[in-house]
Design a protein around this motif. Structure first.
Motif, PDB file in Angstrom:
ATOM      1  N   ASP A 231       0.859  -1.172   0.000  1.00 35.65           N
ATOM      2  CA  ASP A 231       0.000   0.000   0.000  1.00 35.65           C
ATOM      3  C   ASP A 231       0.898   1.226   0.000  1.00 35.65           C
ATOM      4  N   ALA A 232       1.116   1.776  -1.176  1.00 36.99           N
ATOM      5  CA  ALA A 232       2.005   2.927  -1.305  1.00 36.99           C
ATOM      6  C   ALA A 232       1.522   3.792  -2.464  1.00 36.99           C
ATOM      7  N   PRO A 233       1.751   5.115  -2.391  1.00 41.60           N
ATOM      8  CA  PRO A 233       1.294   6.013  -3.460  1.00 41.60           C
ATOM      9  C   PRO A 233       2.192   6.018  -4.681  1.00 41.60           C
ATOM     10  N   LEU A 234       3.252   5.252  -4.663  1.00 43.20           N
ATOM     11  CA  LEU A 234       4.211   5.246  -5.763  1.00 43.20           C
ATOM     12  C   LEU A 234       3.655   4.523  -6.984  1.00 43.20           C
ATOM     13  N   SER A 235       4.176   4.852  -8.160  1.00 45.51           N
ATOM     14  CA  SER A 235       3.786   4.179  -9.393  1.00 45.51           C
ATOM     15  C   SER A 235       4.395   2.788  -9.440  1.00 45.51           C
ATOM     16  N   ASP A 236       3.867   1.944 -10.340  1.00 44.85           N
ATOM     17  CA  ASP A 236       4.450   0.609 -10.519  1.00 44.85           C
ATOM     18  C   ASP A 236       5.923   0.714 -10.905  1.00 44.85           C
ATOM     19  N   GLU A 237       6.232   1.668 -11.776  1.00 44.85           N
ATOM     20  CA  GLU A 237       7.610   1.835 -12.219  1.00 44.85           C
ATOM     21  C   GLU A 237       8.522   2.183 -11.036  1.00 44.85           C
ATOM     22  N   GLU A 238       8.046   3.059 -10.156  1.00 40.10           N
ATOM     23  CA  GLU A 238       8.855   3.430  -8.990  1.00 40.10           C
ATOM     24  C   GLU A 238       9.028   2.244  -8.043  1.00 40.10           C
ATOM     25  N   LEU A 239       7.953   1.502  -7.810  1.00 39.43           N
ATOM     26  CA  LEU A 239       8.044   0.353  -6.913  1.00 39.43           C
ATOM     27  C   LEU A 239       8.984  -0.715  -7.460  1.00 39.43           C
ATOM     28  N   ALA A 240       9.059  -0.838  -8.779  1.00 36.74           N
ATOM     29  CA  ALA A 240       9.905  -1.870  -9.384  1.00 36.74           C
ATOM     30  C   ALA A 240      11.390  -1.570  -9.234  1.00 36.74           C
ATOM     31  N   THR A 241      11.744  -0.397  -8.716  1.00 33.06           N
ATOM     32  CA  THR A 241      13.156  -0.092  -8.471  1.00 33.06           C
ATOM     33  C   THR A 241      13.665  -0.710  -7.174  1.00 33.06           C
ATOM     34  N   PHE A 242      12.755  -1.233  -6.339  1.00 34.19           N
ATOM     35  CA  PHE A 242      13.155  -1.646  -4.990  1.00 34.19           C
ATOM     36  C   PHE A 242      13.600  -3.100  -4.809  1.00 34.19           C
ATOM     37  N   PRO A 243      12.876  -4.115  -5.279  1.00 36.24           N
ATOM     38  CA  PRO A 243      13.049  -5.472  -4.736  1.00 36.24           C
ATOM     39  C   PRO A 243      14.478  -6.002  -4.661  1.00 36.24           C
ATOM     40  N   THR A 244      15.128  -6.211  -5.788  1.00 37.82           N
ATOM     41  CA  THR A 244      16.451  -6.827  -5.765  1.00 37.82           C
ATOM     42  C   THR A 244      17.475  -5.939  -5.077  1.00 37.82           C
ATOM     43  N   ALA A 245      17.498  -4.670  -5.434  1.00 36.24           N
ATOM     44  CA  ALA A 245      18.510  -3.763  -4.906  1.00 36.24           C
ATOM     45  C   ALA A 245      18.399  -3.606  -3.394  1.00 36.24           C
ATOM     46  N   TYR A 246      17.200  -3.378  -2.911  1.00 37.82           N
ATOM     47  CA  TYR A 246      17.044  -3.079  -1.484  1.00 37.82           C
ATOM     48  C   TYR A 246      17.110  -4.326  -0.625  1.00 37.82           C
ATOM     49  N   LEU A 247      16.624  -5.450  -1.134  1.00 37.23           N
ATOM     50  CA  LEU A 247      16.771  -6.698  -0.384  1.00 37.23           C
ATOM     51  C   LEU A 247      18.251  -7.063  -0.270  1.00 37.23           C
ATOM     52  N   THR A 248      18.983  -6.950  -1.375  1.00 39.81           N
ATOM     53  CA  THR A 248      20.415  -7.247  -1.360  1.00 39.81           C
ATOM     54  C   THR A 248      21.149  -6.324  -0.396  1.00 39.81           C
ATOM     55  N   ALA A 249      20.829  -5.029  -0.452  1.00 38.56           N
ATOM     56  CA  ALA A 249      21.508  -4.062   0.408  1.00 38.56           C
ATOM     57  C   ALA A 249      21.190  -4.291   1.883  1.00 38.56           C
ATOM     58  N   GLU A 250      19.935  -4.551   2.204  1.00 38.22           N
ATOM     59  CA  GLU A 250      19.560  -4.784   3.602  1.00 38.22           C
ATOM     60  C   GLU A 250      20.272  -6.014   4.153  1.00 38.22           C
ATOM     61  N   HIS A 251      20.365  -7.060   3.342  1.00 36.70           N
ATOM     62  CA  HIS A 251      21.049  -8.272   3.797  1.00 36.70           C
ATOM     63  C   HIS A 251      22.540  -8.010   3.998  1.00 36.70           C
ATOM     64  N   MET A 252      23.153  -7.238   3.109  1.00 40.60           N
ATOM     65  CA  MET A 252      24.558  -6.887   3.270  1.00 40.60           C
ATOM     66  C   MET A 252      24.801  -6.166   4.597  1.00 40.60           C
ATOM     67  N   LEU A 253      23.962  -5.197   4.898  1.00 40.57           N
ATOM     68  CA  LEU A 253      24.147  -4.421   6.125  1.00 40.57           C
ATOM     69  C   LEU A 253      23.911  -5.279   7.362  1.00 40.57           C
ATOM     70  N   ASN A 254      22.948  -6.189   7.280  1.00 46.72           N
ATOM     71  CA  ASN A 254      22.715  -7.099   8.401  1.00 46.72           C
ATOM     72  C   ASN A 254      23.881  -8.072   8.573  1.00 46.72           C
ATOM     73  N   ARG A 255      24.367  -8.615   7.458  1.00 48.28           N
ATOM     74  CA  ARG A 255      25.496  -9.549   7.535  1.00 48.28           C
ATOM     75  C   ARG A 255      26.726  -8.861   8.142  1.00 48.28           C
ATOM     76  N   ALA A 256      26.919  -7.565   7.831  1.00 49.52           N
ATOM     77  CA  ALA A 256      28.072  -6.822   8.332  1.00 49.52           C
ATOM     78  C   ALA A 256      27.807  -6.185   9.699  1.00 49.52           C
ATOM     79  N   ARG A 257      26.586  -6.373  10.235  1.00 46.02           N
ATOM     80  CA  ARG A 257      26.235  -5.904  11.578  1.00 46.02           C
ATOM     81  C   ARG A 257      26.407  -4.392  11.718  1.00 46.02           C
TER      82      ARG A 257
END
Length: 348
Positions: free
Chosen positions: A144-170
């Motif tokens: 549930d977000a006001p963003l367009s489909d195109e904007e939302l499609a910028t998130f999944p791979t990049a942000y999941l990968t980045a969040e996991h990197m930061l968690n792995r590095a504590r």
């Protein structure tokens, strides 16, 4: 339906745009999604080219799951946003009409253990470079977000990968994090997510992209190709070394990145766009008591956390360009040029 088939390992000639592909039917516990937008990732290019190699032979042709060959033809596309238009047995019909963002990881269990030998939608299973895609219902997460489909499609791979990197590095608040490739999808996600944790962020970017990194909160920005990376970083930090290097570049900068780390520092990587083969001086590693951390994709919890950041407006989409699906070859050529800041997206 319209779709792009990857017909084998190779160049852009292996991408075949078609308008006569049968619409998939959702199986049990699956949903059918009308794709609104699908992001372009480096994994798409590396998978197409088969450049993941194996542990025994780094030059071997193969897919994302090292040692295994992909099945062709395959519809790629991991970053999928759209609406559910049909459901298979076992899925409530009330889900029809939901706007969803797809968790593209097909895990083998819970937590980090589930990432070992995980499969990917768009690699081991058909993905979103099409008008419709069928995915497991549990991987289609309502948003549930006001963003367009195109904007939302910028998130999944990049942000999941980045969040996991930061968690792995504590990574925690107050630490200094040096991000390479900070103008790309994962790099720009690292900037935002590290700042969200209260970390101080330094960014390495290509020439001309410095202002974009500063706008995302980077306190120090370095242009790629500086003659002495260690001295440049020290000048920005006042001589204080870096706690964590979050690297998606690799290549010739690797040994320089280890030199900017403090003793007991952590280096985490989830990519090697400048080259996977690097030189390591083991004396730097053991005399500074450094940690080298590998990271890829992420857990379901991290994906859900990412959606929370989006819905709460804590991260911003960086949509650099939109292309019709029929122009996927141009989109991938532009992606490889790295002349943009953020993400490129296809619209079927």
């Amino acid at each position: 339906m319209k779709a792009v088939l990857l017909t084998g390992y190779g160049g852009l000639e292996k991408l075949e745009y078609r308008e006569d592909i049968p619409v998939p039917r959702p199986g049990r516990d699956e949903v059918l999604i009308r794709v609104g937008a699908a992001g372009v990732n480096n994994t798409d290019l590396w998978t197409r080219e088969g450049v993941y190699g194996t542990e025994d032979d780094p030059q071997a042709t193969g897919g994302w799951r090292r040692g295994e060959q992909m099945e062709f033809p395959r519809i790629q596309g991991m970053d999928i946003v759209g609406r559910i238009i049909a459901v298979g047995d076992g899925v409530p019909k009330s889900r029809i009409g939901e706007r969803v963002i797809v968790d593209f990881v097909l895990r083998c269990g819970e937590g980090e253990e589930g990432l070992i030998n995980a499969a990917l939608i768009g690699s081991e299973r058909d993905g979103g470079f099409a008008e419709y895609v069928a995915v497991p219902a549990e991987n289609a997460i309502a948003i549930d977000a006001p963003l367009s489909d195109e904007e939302l499609a910028t998130f999944p791979t990049a942000y999941l990968t980045a969040e996991h990197m930061l968690n792995r590095a504590r990574v925690v608040g107050g630490e200094t994090v040096f991000v390479t490739g900070a103008s790309g999808g994962v790099g720009s996600a690292l900037l935002q997510l590290a700042r969200l944790r209260g970390a101080r962020v330094l960014a390495l970017v290509g020439e001309g992209k410095e202002d974009g990194a500063r706008e995302l909160g980077a306190e120090g920005v370095i242009s790629r190709g500086v003659s002495d990376l260690s001295s440049t970083v020290a000048g920005i930090t006042g001589g204080h070394p870096v706690d964590v290097v979050a690297d998606v570049v690799g290549g010739e900068t690797f040994s320089d990145l280890l030199r900017v780390l403090k003793p007991l520092g952590r280096y985490v990587t989830a990519g090697a766009i400048a080259g996977p083969m690097v030189q390591l001086d083991l004396r730097t590693l053991y005399l500074k008591h450094l940690e080298l951390i590998g990271s890829t994709i992420g857990t379901r919890k991290e994906f859900v956390d990412m959606i929370g950041y989006i819905e709460e407006g804590k991260v911003q989409p960086l949509l650099a360009g939109t292309y019709p699906l029929s122009e996927i070859k141009r989109a991938q050529e532009d992606f490889r040029s790295k002349s943009f800041f953020g993400k490129l997206v296809l619209v079927p």
